[in-house]
Design a protein around this motif. Structure first.
Motif, short mmCIF file in Angstrom:
data_model
loop_
_atom_site.label_atom_id
_atom_site.label_comp_id
_atom_site.label_asym_id
_atom_site.label_seq_id
_atom_site.Cartn_x
_atom_site.Cartn_y
_atom_site.Cartn_z
N ALA A 78 13.95 48.55 -9.06
CA ALA A 78 14.01 47.54 -10.10
C ALA A 78 12.78 46.65 -10.06
N ASP A 79 12.62 45.89 -11.15
CA ASP A 79 11.52 44.94 -11.26
C ASP A 79 12.09 43.62 -11.78
N TYR A 80 11.88 42.55 -11.03
CA TYR A 80 12.35 41.23 -11.41
C TYR A 80 11.13 40.37 -11.73
N ILE A 121 14.01 44.91 -15.07
CA ILE A 121 13.91 46.33 -15.38
C ILE A 121 14.55 47.12 -14.23
N GLY A 122 15.39 48.08 -14.58
CA GLY A 122 15.98 48.95 -13.57
C GLY A 122 17.41 48.63 -13.20
N ARG A 123 17.96 47.55 -13.74
CA ARG A 123 19.35 47.20 -13.49
C ARG A 123 20.19 47.56 -14.70
N ASP A 145 1.57 58.30 2.33
CA ASP A 145 2.81 57.65 2.75
C ASP A 145 3.68 57.32 1.53
N GLY A 146 4.93 56.88 1.79
CA GLY A 146 5.86 56.63 0.70
C GLY A 146 5.42 55.53 -0.24
N LEU A 147 4.68 54.55 0.26
CA LEU A 147 4.20 53.47 -0.58
C LEU A 147 3.25 54.00 -1.65
N VAL A 148 2.33 54.85 -1.26
CA VAL A 148 1.34 55.38 -2.19
C VAL A 148 1.90 56.52 -3.03
N GLU A 149 2.73 57.38 -2.42
CA GLU A 149 3.20 58.56 -3.14
C GLU A 149 4.35 58.25 -4.09
N GLN A 150 5.27 57.38 -3.70
CA GLN A 150 6.45 57.11 -4.53
C GLN A 150 6.44 55.71 -5.12
N ALA A 151 6.33 54.70 -4.28
CA ALA A 151 6.41 53.32 -4.77
C ALA A 151 5.19 52.90 -5.58
N ILE A 152 4.22 53.80 -5.72
CA ILE A 152 3.06 53.50 -6.57
C ILE A 152 3.49 53.22 -8.00
N HIS A 153 4.65 53.78 -8.41
CA HIS A 153 5.18 53.47 -9.74
C HIS A 153 5.49 51.98 -9.86
N SER A 154 6.06 51.41 -8.79
CA SER A 154 6.36 49.98 -8.79
C SER A 154 5.08 49.15 -8.74
#
Length: 269
Positions: free
Chosen positions: A173-175, A185-187, A102-111
């Motif tokens: 981004a990361d707050y 990070i990311g802004r 799923d998108g959480l594991v495949e993409q948002a895993i970076h976050s």
């Protein structure tokens, strides 16, 4: 050996990955995962300063990965008669959780990786997640939005929000909040750090550039809402890192200035 993230999409795959790492250590080899931000010079420096205590004790983390669909599921008419169910799913692997995670594991895993990095890779105590599918995905079974709340030791809460829906506000981004300031990070093209201070010199005030949390507002509101030290320019979020733009917004007459904040880009020392 290089393994692209996420390395596994289920517990069985996770155990295989751990076994491979153990064997590589026995053979004095390396297994490198595709968590690219761990090799980014600006991110490495940012997290180094975070762990050195530049923004004080870590209080909370909020990570976002809001984007559009990555690999939309094609219509059923695109499937050839000779393709089996398995081949059809493999050809559209992103849309099936058993293949992509799923998108959480495949993409948002970076976050998730950066979130854990901020916590010095400590294991969370607990995790509560919600998710669902807002738009139809005929034939596929992945969600298009998630929210995950992690509880870490020392009463630190970390949240992750991710979405893959077109036509919406996008952000990655990361707050990261601390007792003395924040790391964002990311802004922008580089991470930025803010530290609250009771007073700074005129030279330092001129380096106040932006407060990233106002970046989702209209330009006029962003200029008015910038959190700056007295006398510092209230530049909008797209201000250059070198200093404030020629035209500077001014505070409304009669209003008290916001708590003093100094902001600067994080560059390798």
């Amino acid at each position: 050996m290089f393994c692209e993230k996420p390395m596994a999409v289920d517990p069985a795959g996770y155990r295989v990955a751990l076994d491979a790492i153990k064997k590589s250590q026995e053979k004095k080899l390396s297994v490198v995962a595709g968590y690219c931000w761990r090799r980014s010079a600006s991110r490495v420096e940012a997290f180094k300063r975070l762990h050195d205590g530049q923004i004080g004790e870590l209080a909370s983390v909020f990570a976002t990965y809001y984007t559009g669909p990555v690999k939309p599921m094609p219509e059923a008419s695109a499937r050839k008669p000779e393709w089996s169910d398995v081949e059809w799913q493999v050809r559209n692997w992103y849309n099936f959780s058993w293949l992509s995670g799923d998108g959480l594991v495949e993409q948002a895993i970076h976050s998730v990786d950066k979130l854990c990095w901020a916590l010095k890779d400590a294991d969370p105590i607990s995790c509560v997640a919600t998710g669902g599918r807002q738009l139809p995905n005929e034939g596929g079974n992945i969600f298009d939005h998630f929210h995950v709340a992690y509880e870490f030791p020392n009463n630190v809460m970390a949240h992750l929000g991710c979405r893959q829906i077109k036509g919406c506000y996008n952000e990655n981004a990361d707050y990261i909040r601390g007792t003395k300031g924040a790391l964002i990070i990311g802004r922008g093209d580089k991470p930025s750090s803010t530290e609250r201070t009771a007073g700074v010199s005129a030279a330092r005030r001129k380096t106040c550039i932006r407060w990233s949390m106002t970046s989702s507002l209209p330009p006029s509101a962003r200029a008015r809402c910038s959190t700056t030290a007295p006398g510092c320019c209230t530049a909008p979020w797209w201000a250059s890192w070198a200093g404030c733009p020629p035209t500077q917004a001014k505070r409304s007459p009669g209003k008290k200035p916001s708590p003093a904040t100094k902001t600067w880009p994080l560059r390798p020392r």
